[in-house]
Write an enzyme that holds these catalytic residues in place. Structure first.
Site, PDB file in Angstrom:
ATOM      1  N   ARG A  64      22.390 -31.412  -5.443  1.00 37.29           N
ATOM      2  CA  ARG A  64      21.911 -32.001  -4.188  1.00 37.29           C
ATOM      3  C   ARG A  64      22.436 -33.416  -3.945  1.00 37.29           C
ATOM      4  NH1 ARG A  64      15.905 -30.125  -4.679  1.00 37.29           N
ATOM      5  NH2 ARG A  64      16.924 -29.565  -6.603  1.00 37.29           N
ATOM      6  N   LYS A 171      18.044 -18.683 -18.932  1.00 36.00           N
ATOM      7  CA  LYS A 171      16.649 -18.307 -19.067  1.00 36.00           C
ATOM      8  C   LYS A 171      15.782 -19.378 -18.411  1.00 36.00           C
ATOM      9  CE  LYS A 171      14.196 -19.565 -22.748  1.00 36.00           C
ATOM     10  NZ  LYS A 171      13.911 -20.976 -23.083  1.00 36.00           N
ATOM     11  N   ASP A 200      21.368 -15.997 -23.576  1.00 34.20           N
ATOM     12  CA  ASP A 200      20.329 -16.354 -24.537  1.00 34.20           C
ATOM     13  C   ASP A 200      21.083 -17.107 -25.618  1.00 34.20           C
ATOM     14  OD1 ASP A 200      18.745 -16.365 -26.900  1.00 34.20           O
ATOM     15  OD2 ASP A 200      17.484 -14.834 -25.996  1.00 34.20           O
ATOM     16  N   HIS A 201      20.922 -18.423 -25.668  1.00 32.85           N
ATOM     17  CA  HIS A 201      21.852 -19.188 -26.498  1.00 32.85           C
ATOM     18  C   HIS A 201      21.723 -18.864 -27.986  1.00 32.85           C
ATOM     19  CE1 HIS A 201      18.532 -22.077 -27.133  1.00 32.85           C
ATOM     20  NE2 HIS A 201      19.229 -22.544 -28.149  1.00 32.85           N
ATOM     21  N   LYS A 205      24.721 -18.441 -31.637  1.00 30.19           N
ATOM     22  CA  LYS A 205      24.705 -19.200 -32.905  1.00 30.19           C
ATOM     23  C   LYS A 205      25.473 -18.400 -33.954  1.00 30.19           C
ATOM     24  CE  LYS A 205      20.227 -21.390 -31.997  1.00 30.19           C
ATOM     25  NZ  LYS A 205      20.277 -22.827 -32.141  1.00 30.19           N
ATOM     26  N   GLU A 239       9.649 -25.458 -34.808  1.00 30.56           N
ATOM     27  CA  GLU A 239      10.243 -26.669 -34.230  1.00 30.56           C
ATOM     28  C   GLU A 239       9.372 -27.862 -34.590  1.00 30.56           C
ATOM     29  OE1 GLU A 239      12.563 -26.146 -30.421  1.00 30.56           O
ATOM     30  OE2 GLU A 239      10.755 -24.994 -30.024  1.00 30.56           O
ATOM     31  N   ASP A 258       8.768 -19.001 -23.593  1.00 33.31           N
ATOM     32  CA  ASP A 258       9.870 -19.918 -23.887  1.00 33.31           C
ATOM     33  C   ASP A 258      10.716 -19.439 -25.072  1.00 33.31           C
ATOM     34  OD1 ASP A 258      11.186 -22.435 -23.380  1.00 33.31           O
ATOM     35  OD2 ASP A 258      10.291 -23.199 -25.227  1.00 33.31           O
ATOM     36  N   HIS A 263      14.540 -15.434 -27.336  1.00 33.84           N
ATOM     37  CA  HIS A 263      15.221 -15.690 -28.602  1.00 33.84           C
ATOM     38  C   HIS A 263      14.681 -14.834 -29.755  1.00 33.84           C
ATOM     39  CE1 HIS A 263      16.668 -18.953 -26.276  1.00 33.84           C
ATOM     40  NE2 HIS A 263      15.711 -19.824 -26.534  1.00 33.84           N
ATOM     41  N   LYS A 363       5.670 -25.382 -31.682  1.00 34.78           N
ATOM     42  CA  LYS A 363       6.157 -26.761 -31.547  1.00 34.78           C
ATOM     43  C   LYS A 363       5.312 -27.644 -32.464  1.00 34.78           C
ATOM     44  CE  LYS A 363       8.696 -26.382 -27.489  1.00 34.78           C
ATOM     45  NZ  LYS A 363      10.141 -26.512 -27.613  1.00 34.78           N
TER      46      LYS A 363
END
Ligand code: BG6
Length: 512
Positions: A64, A171, A200-201, A205, A239, A258, A263, A363
């Site tokens: 934008r 995602k 999906d990262h 890996k 995490e 998430d 994942h 988390k």
């Protein structure tokens, strides 16, 4: 010159040699966002450093804010210096790369903006000889996906034209089964499935790609990879960070949406799938989707039996006091969003009948660690009597990150006259065995998309099958939202409920 024929030749493609994709332009929608700075531009730059990008390449940021090409270039150069995995920068390479960066300012709703983009792309196709190949990358908040896809369709930019046209979609892909189906419908009313790359990262890996190599390039593991030998499987994605200023987004997600829907269910699929007949997109994804479809549903009324959810509370991390989830900016004071989930699931198929899979993610746990642990059954007869009582059975741990490697735990005799038995580890470490850093997941995935290889991207039916499993759990929680969630202090391994949850059959969470 890049080898165009090789890039499009499916037989050679099967070999997955290091090849250079055909000339192309990548257009990033949402170019002022964090993903572009932290991941996408550094990934492109690293590909360029590894000579894996064609010379005839340009990247266009679409967002934008009004800004010149030069301003955008400057921002992206800063981002590359800050976030690239390479810490040394060759001034010529940086300069050469920056000359291929362009910017187009428009709102996502403005028809004229897409006409302007088309003109810019045509110019670049001449000036940079990008051959009409276009890769659209949707890195915007998900509510804009339908709009952008529709507009691209209306502007006649979605079809394969003079070259190929592909789209990468970030995602979250939907927020439950209905919205994922609707998004698939919208996307596929404009693009063909073969043009769509749902990212999906985790699949990019190195260690995740190695799951299949480990299972299927070795003769000794596959015969024991089933209910006859495996007691249970634990998949952990821990995490240490909290929501890091993303409270607003996280409130719409929670760890189930998430991490688990995408994942973790992808990790599950790779660990549990049958061997495909070829390492190719359709074959691999055909097998993965069967695993996802074999997950026994957890109905809303069964949720408490199979799933534990919790939120982190005030605690300490690395000697520092850190706020609880409810105190994070952007989080409502009575939020029921989960930051921790542990769940047990079963796969209703021949290979895994009766074997529980325990998944946990959270988390603000004590450390960052992703691991898949295959816990084998104990030896059937214990020759060494008292010395082996209570000994842990064999465990094979695939360490996905950060200490990448594989460990096999087994029993060994302690040196000495008496027979004393202890468990020891046999260890493989990427760092010491290969001595070279792994590429970032985004490098691999963008490169694959440019080559037209969708093996490491999720197909429509996979996404829908994973939402099919997750949606009734979300519904079960929704019905119980009058109760506050169990808490765990930041910096601990989740709530006591999670320990109690795995304990009844004599199992424990592995210390990762
Ligand atoms: C993202 C989630 O998809 O994955 C984040 O949105 C999470 O919340 C991240 O932190 C974890 O990725 P990685 O590669 O750091 O394990």
């Amino acid at each position: 010159m890049p080898d165009f024929a090789a890039a499009e030749n499916p037989l050679r493609e099967g070999l997955r040699l290091e090849r250079i994709p055909a000339p192309n332009t990548m257009i990033i929608f949402g170019a002022s966002g964090d993903l572009t700075k932290r991941k996408l531009l550094p990934a492109l730059f690293n590909l360029a450093c590894d000579n894996l990008l064609p010379q005839e390449f340009a990247v266009v940021g679409f967002a934008r804010r009004t800004k010149s090409h030069a301003d955008f270039r400057e921002e992206m150069m800063q981002a590359i210096k800050q976030f690239s995995r390479r810490r040394q920068f060759d001034a010529n390479l940086l300069q050469n790369f920056s000359e291929r960066i362009f910017y187009h300012s428009s709102t996502f709703e403005d028809e004229g903006g897409y006409a302007g983009l088309q003109r810019l792309l045509e110019e670049l196709e001449t000036s940079h000889q990008t051959a009409g190949n276009r890769l659209f990358y949707l890195a915007t908040p998900p509510e804009y996906y339908p709009e952008i896809v529709q507009r691209l369709g209306q502007a006649g930019m979605a079809r394969n034209g003079r070259g190929w046209t592909r789209v990468i979609i970030e995602k979250p892909f939907g927020r439950d089964l209905d919205t994922a189906r609707e998004l698939n419908r919208q996307v596929l009313s404009v693009f063909e499935e073969s043009q769509v790359f749902r990212i999906d990262h985790y699949l990019g890996k190195e260690t995740v790609q190695n799951i299949l190599v480990f299972r299927l390039a070795n003769g000794i593991f596959e015969p024991i990879w089933n209910r006859h030998y495996v007691d249970h499987v634990q998949i952990t994605v821990a995490e240490d960070l909290g929501v890091e200023g993303r409270g607003g987004y996280y409130e719409t997600a929670g760890v189930m949406r998430d991490m688990i829907q995408n994942h973790m269910l992808q990790l599950l699929a790779l660990v549990a799938m049958e061997p495909p007949i070829a390492f190719a997109a359709q074959e691999v994804r055909n097998e993965k989707v069967k695993v996802l479809q074999a997950i026994r549903p957890i109905l809303p009324e069964e949720v408490e039996k199979f799933v534990v959810r919790a939120q982190y509370s005030f605690g300490s991390f690395g000697g520092q006091q850190v706020p609880g989830y409810l105190q994070e900016p952007g989080v409502v004071p009575d939020s029921r969003t989960e930051t921790y989930v542990a769940l047990k699931l079963y796969l209703d198929n021949w290979r895994w009948a009766g074997v529980p899979f325990f998944l946990r993610s959270g988390k603000r746990l004590p450390k960052r660690a992703t691991e898949i642990a295959i816990h084998f059954k104990s030896a059937p007869h214990l020759l060494f009597g008292a010395h082996t009582a209570g000994l842990e059975a064999n465990v094979l741990a695939l360490r996905i990150q950060p200490d990448e490697g594989i460990t096999l735990r087994f029993a060994a005799k302690l040196p000495g006259a008496a027979i004393q038995v202890r468990t020891v580890n046999m260890d493989f470490r990427y760092g010491t065995s290969f001595g070279k850093p792994s590429p970032e997941a985004y490098e691999r995935l963008i490169w694959d998309c440019m080559l037209g290889d969708s093996t490491l991207f999720t197909r429509r039916d996979e996404v829908e099958a994973s939402w099919q499993f997750v949606t009734p759990i979300l519904a079960g929680w929704q019905q119980r939202n009058d109760q506050p969630l169990p808490q765990y202090p930041a910096g601990t391994w989740g709530p006591p409920e999670a320990e109690a949850f795995i304990a009844p059959e004599g199992r424990r969470w592995r210390r990762v």
